[in-house]
Design a protein around this motif. Structure first.
Motif, mmCIF file in Angstrom:
data_model
loop_
_atom_site.group_PDB
_atom_site.id
_atom_site.type_symbol
_atom_site.label_atom_id
_atom_site.label_comp_id
_atom_site.label_asym_id
_atom_site.label_seq_id
_atom_site.Cartn_x
_atom_site.Cartn_y
_atom_site.Cartn_z
ATOM 1 N N ASP A 87 0.392 -1.017 0.193
ATOM 2 C CA ASP A 87 -0.071 -0.287 0.324
ATOM 3 C C ASP A 87 0.576 0.921 0.007
ATOM 4 O O ASP A 87 0.834 2.149 -0.687
ATOM 5 N N ALA A 88 1.702 1.079 0.748
ATOM 6 C CA ALA A 88 3.132 2.855 0.547
ATOM 7 C C ALA A 88 3.488 2.769 -0.381
ATOM 8 O O ALA A 88 3.995 3.583 -1.014
ATOM 9 N N ALA A 89 3.880 1.535 -0.650
ATOM 10 C CA ALA A 89 4.462 1.474 -2.325
ATOM 11 C C ALA A 89 3.710 1.512 -3.948
ATOM 12 O O ALA A 89 4.042 2.957 -4.112
ATOM 13 N N ASP A 90 2.709 1.282 -3.687
ATOM 14 C CA ASP A 90 1.057 1.933 -4.287
ATOM 15 C C ASP A 90 1.316 3.964 -4.448
ATOM 16 O O ASP A 90 1.025 4.445 -5.088
ATOM 17 N N GLY A 91 1.003 4.186 -2.808
ATOM 18 C CA GLY A 91 1.001 5.504 -1.927
ATOM 19 C C GLY A 91 2.207 6.481 -2.907
ATOM 20 O O GLY A 91 1.604 7.360 -3.537
ATOM 21 N N PHE A 92 2.700 6.095 -2.660
ATOM 22 C CA PHE A 92 3.565 7.371 -2.483
ATOM 23 C C PHE A 92 4.236 6.806 -3.914
ATOM 24 O O PHE A 92 5.325 8.231 -4.557
ATOM 25 N N GLY A 93 4.449 5.529 -4.904
ATOM 26 C CA GLY A 93 4.665 5.609 -6.440
ATOM 27 C C GLY A 93 3.722 6.364 -7.247
ATOM 28 O O GLY A 93 4.257 7.261 -8.355
ATOM 29 N N GLY A 94 2.516 6.376 -7.163
ATOM 30 C CA GLY A 94 1.559 6.359 -7.570
ATOM 31 C C GLY A 94 1.115 8.439 -7.332
ATOM 32 O O GLY A 94 0.092 8.725 -7.716
ATOM 33 N N ASP A 99 -3.280 14.301 -1.106
ATOM 34 C CA ASP A 99 -4.093 14.232 -0.582
ATOM 35 C C ASP A 99 -4.409 12.797 -1.827
ATOM 36 O O ASP A 99 -4.412 11.714 -1.031
ATOM 37 N N ARG A 100 -3.448 12.301 -2.569
ATOM 38 C CA ARG A 100 -3.876 11.871 -4.058
ATOM 39 C C ARG A 100 -3.198 10.195 -3.029
ATOM 40 O O ARG A 100 -2.709 9.288 -3.324
ATOM 41 N N VAL A 101 -1.729 10.414 -2.227
ATOM 42 C CA VAL A 101 -0.828 9.625 -1.828
ATOM 43 C C VAL A 101 -1.598 8.754 -0.593
ATOM 44 O O VAL A 101 -1.562 7.678 -0.964
ATOM 45 N N LEU A 102 -2.319 9.546 -0.041
ATOM 46 C CA LEU A 102 -3.673 9.051 1.193
ATOM 47 C C LEU A 102 -4.645 8.047 0.438
ATOM 48 O O LEU A 102 -4.650 7.659 0.924
ATOM 49 N N ALA A 103 -5.651 8.414 -0.704
ATOM 50 C CA ALA A 103 -6.087 8.042 -1.124
ATOM 51 C C ALA A 103 -6.270 6.580 -1.288
ATOM 52 O O ALA A 103 -6.421 5.710 -1.601
ATOM 53 N N ILE A 104 -4.612 6.704 -2.307
ATOM 54 C CA ILE A 104 -4.469 5.593 -3.168
ATOM 55 C C ILE A 104 -4.101 4.557 -2.061
ATOM 56 O O ILE A 104 -4.209 3.280 -2.684
ATOM 57 N N ARG A 163 -2.845 11.359 8.226
ATOM 58 C CA ARG A 163 -4.944 11.641 8.381
ATOM 59 C C ARG A 163 -5.056 12.702 9.269
ATOM 60 O O ARG A 163 -6.597 12.841 9.539
ATOM 61 N N GLY A 164 -4.356 13.327 10.313
ATOM 62 C CA GLY A 164 -5.438 13.805 11.301
ATOM 63 C C GLY A 164 -5.991 13.139 12.127
ATOM 64 O O GLY A 164 -5.303 12.285 12.565
ATOM 65 N N SER A 165 -7.106 13.506 12.087
ATOM 66 C CA SER A 165 -8.636 13.266 13.856
ATOM 67 C C SER A 165 -8.843 11.586 12.745
ATOM 68 O O SER A 165 -9.954 10.930 13.474
ATOM 69 N N GLU A 166 -8.635 11.220 11.960
ATOM 70 C CA GLU A 166 -9.487 10.499 10.818
ATOM 71 C C GLU A 166 -9.055 9.185 10.954
ATOM 72 O O GLU A 166 -7.661 9.115 12.195
ATOM 73 N N ALA A 167 -9.450 8.123 11.895
ATOM 74 C CA ALA A 167 -9.713 6.522 12.078
ATOM 75 C C ALA A 167 -8.507 6.305 11.752
ATOM 76 O O ALA A 167 -8.577 6.221 9.656
ATOM 77 N N GLY A 168 -8.297 5.355 12.020
ATOM 78 C CA GLY A 168 -6.830 4.204 11.268
ATOM 79 C C GLY A 168 -5.488 4.641 12.832
ATOM 80 O O GLY A 168 -5.666 4.494 13.442
ATOM 81 N N GLN A 169 -5.199 2.871 11.859
ATOM 82 C CA GLN A 169 -4.337 2.511 13.147
ATOM 83 C C GLN A 169 -2.903 3.640 13.307
ATOM 84 O O GLN A 169 -2.516 3.429 14.447
ATOM 85 N N GLY A 170 -2.358 4.135 12.039
ATOM 86 C CA GLY A 170 -2.328 5.245 11.977
ATOM 87 C C GLY A 170 -2.001 6.496 13.454
ATOM 88 O O GLY A 170 -1.274 6.305 13.772
ATOM 89 N N THR A 171 -3.270 7.073 13.115
ATOM 90 C CA THR A 171 -3.926 7.989 14.438
ATOM 91 C C THR A 171 -3.815 7.206 15.085
ATOM 92 O O THR A 171 -4.043 8.495 16.501
ATOM 93 N N SER A 172 -3.786 5.720 15.528
ATOM 94 C CA SER A 172 -4.145 5.105 17.609
ATOM 95 C C SER A 172 -2.946 5.332 17.320
ATOM 96 O O SER A 172 -2.791 5.076 19.067
ATOM 97 N N MET A 173 -2.021 5.630 16.668
ATOM 98 C CA MET A 173 -0.542 5.485 17.653
ATOM 99 C C MET A 173 0.396 6.563 17.444
ATOM 100 O O MET A 173 1.088 7.342 18.015
ATOM 101 N N GLY A 224 3.203 14.784 6.088
ATOM 102 C CA GLY A 224 3.863 15.694 7.123
ATOM 103 C C GLY A 224 3.107 14.582 8.366
ATOM 104 O O GLY A 224 3.038 15.168 9.282
ATOM 105 N N GLY A 225 3.571 13.519 7.888
ATOM 106 C CA GLY A 225 3.320 11.992 9.357
ATOM 107 C C GLY A 225 2.909 10.680 8.826
ATOM 108 O O GLY A 225 3.809 10.685 8.067
#
Length: 250
Positions: A87-94, A99-104, A163-173, A224-225
């Motif tokens: 997922d990270a490779a798709d996001g940062f690569g595409g 916003d586009r990285v996080l959406a991917i 992702r700011g306050s958006e739910a997710g594992q990264g946000t939880s930590m 940014g995070g």
């Protein structure tokens, strides 16, 4: 005793498919509190792989043993970190902007960058583990599992959620790891790696810190995070780097 064991069980449940859900007490900060035990989960996984090596090595070739160990690791973890790397490779690569990285990254479908990253990651682990000297194998296998999982602590301690306050594992930590958890988890990690590798531990620690710092700076620059996929991707990159370190060291 149950309260003391709860964070460890949360860590085991988060990072593996082992059936430990009964009796676990959840809270909004449960995952962040469990992070101190991530290196211990890595130790458990590494010991399982070491046991497979001990049982199988007298009977089959090293490359067969390594393939079976990788199958074991992917199975017992549910491919958690391999999926994050893809997922990270798709996001940062595409994606060209945040916003586009996080959406991917949110897209459940795997793209070409992700497929390539997962394939190369498994190939690198196979090649490096196969080329480890027999006397190094167990120590570096354990160190790779422990150090890879440790990297989540400093990344989540220093970096905010992308992702700011958006739910997710990264946000939880993100920014929810206490200094005490970071320190205790790091001491635990150093103790395990030192016991497994002795003098060679210094080089693996340097490798892990370099990968964690480098990837953290990259995540900060690009989005940014961190996200949960970022943590998993760094885990995979660190594990690969540890095995490579073992191959390179005399």
């Amino acid at each position: 005793m149950r309260n003391a064991a709860n964070p460890f069980l949360v860590a085991v449940q988060f990072m593996t498919r082992l059936p430990v859900s009964r009796g676990i007490q959840y809270s909004p900060d449960a995952l962040a509190k469990s992070a101190v035990f991530f290196p211990a989960v890595g130790l458990l996984l590494g010991l399982g792989g070491a046991a497979l090596n001990l049982l199988l090595s007298p009977h089959v070739n090293r490359d067969v043993v390594v393939v079976l160990i990788l199958v074991y690791l992917v199975t017992v973890t549910g491919g958690l970190h391999e999926d994050a790397l893809g997922d990270a490779a798709d996001g940062f690569g595409g994606g060209w902007d945040k916003d586009r990285v996080l959406a991917i990254m949110r897209d459940s479908r795997i793209g070409s960058f992700g497929a390539i990253a997962i394939t190369l990651g498994l190939l690198a682990r196979f090649v490096f583990l196969t080329n480890l000297a027999p006397g190094k194998f167990t120590g570096f296998l354990i160190a790779g599992q422990v150090l890879g999982r440790w990297t989540a602590l400093p990344l989540a301690f220093f970096l905010p959620s992308a992702r700011g306050s958006e739910a997710g594992q990264g946000t939880s930590m993100a920014r929810k790891i206490s200094a005490l958890s970071l320190g205790a988890g790091t001491i635990l990690m150093v103790a395990i790696v030192a016991a497994a590798l002795r003098s060679a531990a210094v080089w693996t620690l340097l490798s892990a810190v370099t990968i964690a710092a480098g990837s953290g700076l990259y995540y900060w620059h690009r989005i940014g995070g961190i996200t949960g996929d970022c943590l998993g991707a760094t885990n995979q990159l660190t594990e690969i780097a540890i095995y490579l370190t073992g191959v390179v060291l005399p």
